[in-house]
Design an enzyme around this catalytic site. Structure first.
Site, PDB file in Angstrom:
ATOM      1  N   GLU A 119      31.669  44.071  45.291  1.00 39.67           N
ATOM      2  CA  GLU A 119      32.742  43.591  44.430  1.00 39.67           C
ATOM      3  C   GLU A 119      32.208  42.851  43.200  1.00 39.67           C
ATOM      4  O   GLU A 119      32.958  42.161  42.507  1.00 39.67           O
ATOM      5  CB  GLU A 119      33.697  42.695  45.215  1.00 39.67           C
ATOM      6  CG  GLU A 119      34.441  43.440  46.317  1.00 39.67           C
ATOM      7  CD  GLU A 119      35.409  42.575  47.097  1.00 39.67           C
ATOM      8  OE1 GLU A 119      35.333  41.335  46.983  1.00 39.67           O
ATOM      9  OE2 GLU A 119      36.246  43.135  47.821  1.00 39.67           O
ATOM     10  N   HIS A 142      35.902  34.561  47.380  1.00 40.02           N
ATOM     11  CA  HIS A 142      36.883  35.444  48.027  1.00 40.02           C
ATOM     12  C   HIS A 142      36.691  35.335  49.526  1.00 40.02           C
ATOM     13  O   HIS A 142      35.574  35.464  50.035  1.00 40.02           O
ATOM     14  CB  HIS A 142      36.694  36.888  47.580  1.00 40.02           C
ATOM     15  CG  HIS A 142      37.426  37.869  48.446  1.00 40.02           C
ATOM     16  ND1 HIS A 142      38.780  37.771  48.679  1.00 40.02           N
ATOM     17  CD2 HIS A 142      36.994  38.944  49.156  1.00 40.02           C
ATOM     18  CE1 HIS A 142      39.150  38.747  49.483  1.00 40.02           C
ATOM     19  NE2 HIS A 142      38.082  39.470  49.803  1.00 40.02           N
ATOM     20  N   HIS A 144      39.129  35.322  53.639  1.00 40.99           N
ATOM     21  CA  HIS A 144      40.284  35.845  54.374  1.00 40.99           C
ATOM     22  C   HIS A 144      40.908  34.759  55.255  1.00 40.99           C
ATOM     23  O   HIS A 144      40.756  34.804  56.487  1.00 40.99           O
ATOM     24  CB  HIS A 144      39.872  37.037  55.238  1.00 40.99           C
ATOM     25  CG  HIS A 144      39.148  38.118  54.499  1.00 40.99           C
ATOM     26  ND1 HIS A 144      38.203  38.943  55.083  1.00 40.99           N
ATOM     27  CD2 HIS A 144      39.229  38.521  53.207  1.00 40.99           C
ATOM     28  CE1 HIS A 144      37.747  39.803  54.193  1.00 40.99           C
ATOM     29  NE2 HIS A 144      38.349  39.562  53.038  1.00 40.99           N
ATOM     30  N   HIS A 214      45.369  40.890  52.475  1.00 45.31           N
ATOM     31  CA  HIS A 214      43.916  41.002  52.319  1.00 45.31           C
ATOM     32  C   HIS A 214      43.234  39.636  52.371  1.00 45.31           C
ATOM     33  O   HIS A 214      42.506  39.334  53.314  1.00 45.31           O
ATOM     34  CB  HIS A 214      43.612  41.730  51.002  1.00 45.31           C
ATOM     35  CG  HIS A 214      42.159  41.953  50.744  1.00 45.31           C
ATOM     36  ND1 HIS A 214      41.686  42.714  49.697  1.00 45.31           N
ATOM     37  CD2 HIS A 214      41.043  41.505  51.391  1.00 45.31           C
ATOM     38  CE1 HIS A 214      40.368  42.726  49.717  1.00 45.31           C
ATOM     39  NE2 HIS A 214      39.953  41.996  50.729  1.00 45.31           N
TER      40      HIS A 214
END
Length: 269
Positions: A119, A142, A144, A214
């Site tokens: 990413e 990032h 979760h 996500h």
């Protein structure tokens, strides 16, 4: 083996913060397998010796041209690497990259040729945007968070600022420490250009954006501050879920109470 961190305490401190946050993400269950990514702009800690370092990888294309990143340096979590391993061995599970003068490619310079996250184009596009707008933010995270992801599985929380209003109302600290709230991005394919573009657009209004079903993407001055915003938002979500599990819909703070908080802490509307 000699490390780029040797005799560079400021740089080592930044990378150690990444390792600490990676450990928190794993402990909280937010970083299953190789899930999640961290990228930090470390250019301010780069000295002449680092600038003179020969690359330890071939030239790699970013996939897009990012004019504001010319000559920048980033620490990046490695692709397929686990946060729990990065927490213990950050320079074995991540690497330092140099953006080349064409602003469209990079090389790895240290410590090992660990390929950055898949990413990377998305993360670098965000950093290009941050520099362009003169932002002091250097870190992107990032991950979760379980409860925040859970609430995106119903349309109720996907409308603009509905989740922000709810989460702010659960505990005063949320408004104080995450004053811009939570942006929402409808489901898009992970790692896609569409998701990256939507994230950059949402960052015009928010520091933390939620990718439906996500995870979250957060930016701040350093990796610890970005983590803190996610942590505060998820705590509010846990309070909401705990109340629902006890059989009632929590009242939350009133608009008047939250406005009082805003004035007292000089927060944006």
């Amino acid at each position: 083996m000699k490390s780029i961190l040797d005799n560079r305490p400021a740089l080592a401190a930044e990378i150690n913060k990444v390792a600490e946050v990676a450990g928190y993400l794993w402990q909280k269950g937010w970083a299953e397998r190789n899930g999640g990514n961290i990228t930090v702009n470390i250019t301010e800690h780069v000295d002449d010796d680092i600038r003179a370092m020969a690359p330890i990888s071939e030239v790699k294309a970013i996939g897009t041209t990012l004019p504001h990143l010319k000559g920048c340096y980033f620490y990046c979590k490695g692709t397929n690497m686990r946060m729990r391993d990065l927490a213990r061995w950050p320079m074995d599970n991540g690497s330092v990259i140099r953006i080349l003068d064409d602003c469209a490619s990079y090389v790895i310079i240290a410590d090992k040729p660990v390929a950055p996250t898949s990413e990377l184009p998305s993360h670098l596009s965000v950093h290009n945007y941050l520099i362009a707008k003169g932002s002091p933010y250097k870190a992107s995270v990032h991950t979760h968070p379980i409860e925040l992801v859970a609430i995106t599985h119903t349309d109720k929380f996907l409308k603009k600022d509905v989740a922000s209003r709810l989460l702010w109302s659960m505990i005063p600290e949320t408004k104080a420490f995450c004053p811009r709230g939570l942006g929402i991005i409808p489901y898009k394919l992970p790692s896609s250009v569409e998701l990256a573009d939507a994230t950059i657009k949402e960052l015009e209004e928010y520091d933390v954006v939620m990718w439906e079903k996500h995870g979250v993407f957060a930016v701040d001055c350093d990796v610890m501050a970005a983590f803190d915003q996610i942590d505060v938002l998820n705590k509010s979500c846990l309070i909401y879920i705990a109340a629902r599990n006890m059989g009632f819909e929590p009242d939350g703070m009133s608009d008047e109470q939250m406005d009082e908080m805003r004035v007292a802490f000089n927060l944006p509307k």
